[in-house]
Scaffold this motif. Sequence first.
Motif, mmCIF file in Angstrom:
data_model
loop_
_atom_site.group_PDB
_atom_site.id
_atom_site.type_symbol
_atom_site.label_atom_id
_atom_site.label_comp_id
_atom_site.label_asym_id
_atom_site.label_seq_id
_atom_site.Cartn_x
_atom_site.Cartn_y
_atom_site.Cartn_z
ATOM 1 N N ASP A 1 132.577 29.718 -58.983
ATOM 2 C CA ASP A 1 132.051 31.067 -58.888
ATOM 3 C C ASP A 1 131.279 31.364 -60.179
ATOM 4 O OD1 ASP A 1 131.445 33.458 -57.783
ATOM 5 O OD2 ASP A 1 133.482 34.252 -57.714
ATOM 6 N N VAL A 2 130.479 32.389 -60.133
ATOM 7 C CA VAL A 2 129.541 32.628 -61.243
ATOM 8 C C VAL A 2 130.245 32.814 -62.583
ATOM 9 C CG1 VAL A 2 127.665 34.086 -62.078
ATOM 10 C CG2 VAL A 2 127.855 33.637 -59.673
ATOM 11 N N HIS A 3 131.186 33.749 -62.660
ATOM 12 C CA HIS A 3 131.800 34.069 -63.966
ATOM 13 C C HIS A 3 132.518 32.880 -64.605
ATOM 14 C CE1 HIS A 3 130.422 38.081 -63.813
ATOM 15 N NE2 HIS A 3 131.233 38.487 -62.857
ATOM 16 N N PRO A 4 133.370 32.131 -63.864
ATOM 17 C CA PRO A 4 134.025 30.974 -64.497
ATOM 18 C C PRO A 4 133.033 29.905 -64.960
ATOM 19 C CG PRO A 4 135.135 31.554 -62.443
ATOM 20 C CD PRO A 4 133.877 32.354 -62.498
ATOM 21 N N VAL A 5 131.940 29.693 -64.195
ATOM 22 C CA VAL A 5 130.950 28.669 -64.573
ATOM 23 C C VAL A 5 130.152 29.123 -65.801
ATOM 24 C CG1 VAL A 5 128.854 27.447 -63.819
ATOM 25 C CG2 VAL A 5 130.779 27.671 -62.253
ATOM 26 N N LEU A 6 129.828 30.424 -65.866
ATOM 27 C CA LEU A 6 129.080 30.949 -67.024
ATOM 28 C C LEU A 6 129.828 30.703 -68.331
ATOM 29 C CD1 LEU A 6 127.563 34.420 -65.953
ATOM 30 C CD2 LEU A 6 126.383 32.251 -66.245
ATOM 31 N N LYS A 7 131.153 30.727 -68.270
ATOM 32 C CA LYS A 7 131.964 30.526 -69.486
ATOM 33 C C LYS A 7 131.759 29.135 -70.084
ATOM 34 C CE LYS A 7 136.248 32.148 -69.831
ATOM 35 N NZ LYS A 7 137.666 32.422 -69.463
ATOM 36 N N LEU A 8 131.315 28.179 -69.260
ATOM 37 C CA LEU A 8 131.174 26.799 -69.734
ATOM 38 C C LEU A 8 129.791 26.509 -70.301
ATOM 39 C CD1 LEU A 8 132.953 24.864 -66.843
ATOM 40 C CD2 LEU A 8 133.941 25.790 -68.930
ATOM 41 N N CYS B 1 126.687 26.235 -72.701
ATOM 42 C CA CYS B 1 126.668 26.216 -74.171
ATOM 43 C C CYS B 1 125.433 26.945 -74.693
ATOM 44 C CB CYS B 1 126.760 24.798 -74.706
ATOM 45 S SG CYS B 1 125.800 23.616 -73.783
ATOM 46 N N THR B 2 125.338 28.181 -74.304
ATOM 47 C CA THR B 2 124.308 29.080 -74.827
ATOM 48 C C THR B 2 124.848 30.501 -74.616
ATOM 49 O OG1 THR B 2 121.990 29.706 -74.731
ATOM 50 C CG2 THR B 2 123.041 29.244 -72.630
ATOM 51 N N ASP B 3 124.184 31.479 -75.158
ATOM 52 C CA ASP B 3 124.633 32.854 -74.981
ATOM 53 C C ASP B 3 124.303 33.312 -73.556
ATOM 54 O OD1 ASP B 3 125.468 35.410 -75.224
ATOM 55 O OD2 ASP B 3 123.909 36.058 -76.623
ATOM 56 N N THR B 4 125.344 33.659 -72.793
ATOM 57 C CA THR B 4 125.118 34.008 -71.374
ATOM 58 C C THR B 4 125.226 35.515 -71.134
ATOM 59 O OG1 THR B 4 127.464 33.677 -70.914
ATOM 60 C CG2 THR B 4 126.004 31.790 -70.532
ATOM 61 N N TYR B 5 125.114 36.299 -72.208
ATOM 62 C CA TYR B 5 125.300 37.743 -72.052
ATOM 63 C C TYR B 5 124.310 38.347 -71.050
ATOM 64 C CZ TYR B 5 125.451 42.733 -72.967
ATOM 65 O OH TYR B 5 125.539 44.089 -72.802
ATOM 66 N N ILE B 6 123.021 38.024 -71.226
ATOM 67 C CA ILE B 6 121.982 38.624 -70.361
ATOM 68 C C ILE B 6 122.150 38.138 -68.928
ATOM 69 C CG2 ILE B 6 119.487 38.745 -69.909
ATOM 70 C CD1 ILE B 6 119.178 38.652 -73.037
ATOM 71 N N VAL B 7 122.390 36.827 -68.767
ATOM 72 C CA VAL B 7 122.614 36.274 -67.423
ATOM 73 C C VAL B 7 123.818 36.961 -66.776
ATOM 74 C CG1 VAL B 7 123.209 34.191 -66.113
ATOM 75 C CG2 VAL B 7 121.605 34.034 -68.007
ATOM 76 N N GLY B 8 124.876 37.149 -67.571
ATOM 77 C CA GLY B 8 126.088 37.821 -67.071
ATOM 78 C C GLY B 8 125.796 39.230 -66.582
ATOM 79 N N VAL B 9 124.984 39.951 -67.331
ATOM 80 C CA VAL B 9 124.627 41.329 -66.949
ATOM 81 C C VAL B 9 123.832 41.327 -65.644
ATOM 82 C CG1 VAL B 9 123.202 43.327 -67.596
ATOM 83 C CG2 VAL B 9 124.708 42.270 -69.295
ATOM 84 N N VAL B 10 122.863 40.401 -65.524
ATOM 85 C CA VAL B 10 122.030 40.330 -64.308
ATOM 86 C C VAL B 10 122.888 39.959 -63.100
ATOM 87 C CG1 VAL B 10 120.053 39.202 -63.197
ATOM 88 C CG2 VAL B 10 119.965 39.743 -65.640
ATOM 89 N N VAL B 11 123.781 38.985 -63.286
ATOM 90 C CA VAL B 11 124.687 38.544 -62.209
ATOM 91 C C VAL B 11 125.559 39.700 -61.739
ATOM 92 C CG1 VAL B 11 126.810 37.200 -61.875
ATOM 93 C CG2 VAL B 11 124.753 36.074 -62.695
ATOM 94 N N THR B 12 126.135 40.424 -62.700
ATOM 95 C CA THR B 12 126.986 41.570 -62.360
ATOM 96 C C THR B 12 126.189 42.653 -61.647
ATOM 97 O OG1 THR B 12 128.382 41.100 -64.278
ATOM 98 C CG2 THR B 12 128.603 43.290 -63.303
ATOM 99 N N ALA B 13 124.968 42.911 -62.154
ATOM 100 C CA ALA B 13 124.120 43.934 -61.524
ATOM 101 C C ALA B 13 123.781 43.535 -60.090
ATOM 102 C CB ALA B 13 122.842 44.111 -62.336
ATOM 103 N N ASN B 14 123.470 42.257 -59.878
ATOM 104 C CA ASN B 14 123.104 41.747 -58.557
ATOM 105 C C ASN B 14 124.275 41.880 -57.573
ATOM 106 O OD1 ASN B 14 122.099 40.331 -56.372
ATOM 107 N ND2 ASN B 14 121.850 38.401 -57.433
#
Length: 317
Positions: A185-192, A194-207
């Motif tokens: 799933d998106v959130h567990p994979v984003l944790k792995l 090796c870059t800053d995933t803050y913006i991607v995380g925000v877009v994923v959550t918004a979507n």
Amino acid sequence: MGIWTHPMEKINNVSEFIFWGLSQNPEVEEVCFVVFSFFYTVILLGNLLIMLTVCMGNLFKSPMYFFLNFLSFVDICYSSVTAPKMIVDLLAKNKIISYAGCMLQLFGVHFFGCTEIFILTVMAYDRYVAICKPLHYMTIMDRERCNKMLLGTWVGGFLHSIIQVALVVQLPFCGPNEIDHYFCDVHPVLKLACTDTYIVGVVVTANSGTIALGSFVILLISYSVILVSLRKQSAEGRRKALSTCGSHIAVVIIFFGPCTFMYMRPDTTFSEDKMVAVFYTIITPMLNPLIYTLRNAEVKNAMKKLWGKKLFWTSGK
């Protein structure tokens, strides 16, 4: 977070991911194997039974059953993206999934999950028209409009999931590859990554969040309007409408409660996530056929007629 890289460099040393699974306790895993194998069998049989009844009982003419048939089909696909792999993994020592398999699973979960959300929304609209505008029902919900709505649910699901996957695929994975979950799933994979995933995380959550919360609000409003308008109906009409809407509302709450908990928050993971995910990937697809058939006289009668005839015919041979 692993090694930090420049966002433009896409280093990908990870060819596979390892799931931690539902539990690390072998005895618990064995119990889960039996329980979830049973659940998955019920999902397949229950939803196939509804599809066969709708098709062979010629209930397709009614928009409600037209959509119910596709809800059952989506439930089978949705649970099949995660359940078989999880069940096999419960007895496996190493729970491994390839990088491509992980991205496919991520796409499948979001594609069928989002399509299900849209189908539930369309079914609410169908009930709204049937109860609040009964005289215009067949002209508003004609076959052409039903086909367009159904196509819209699939296109909507596809657009949502392709955005989620596109956001994850471009991330570099270079170190840790263990996922504390039983599917990608998106959130567990984003944790792995090796870059800053803050913006991607925000877009994923918004979507995800916009779709889950937006549809939930639309559903609540439509069912509230339906329930208010029921006061004008006869006692018999009210009873029938309440029976159908009651089952729809139950499904909506069971599905959207956990969904909103998972996707309406920033890029964080909780230890309860796995149990919550079980709810909407396995429990809901299993309960849908039970709720819709047990609470619906028309489906029950169609089943009795159809399967009664078949049984009578085979025993008489």
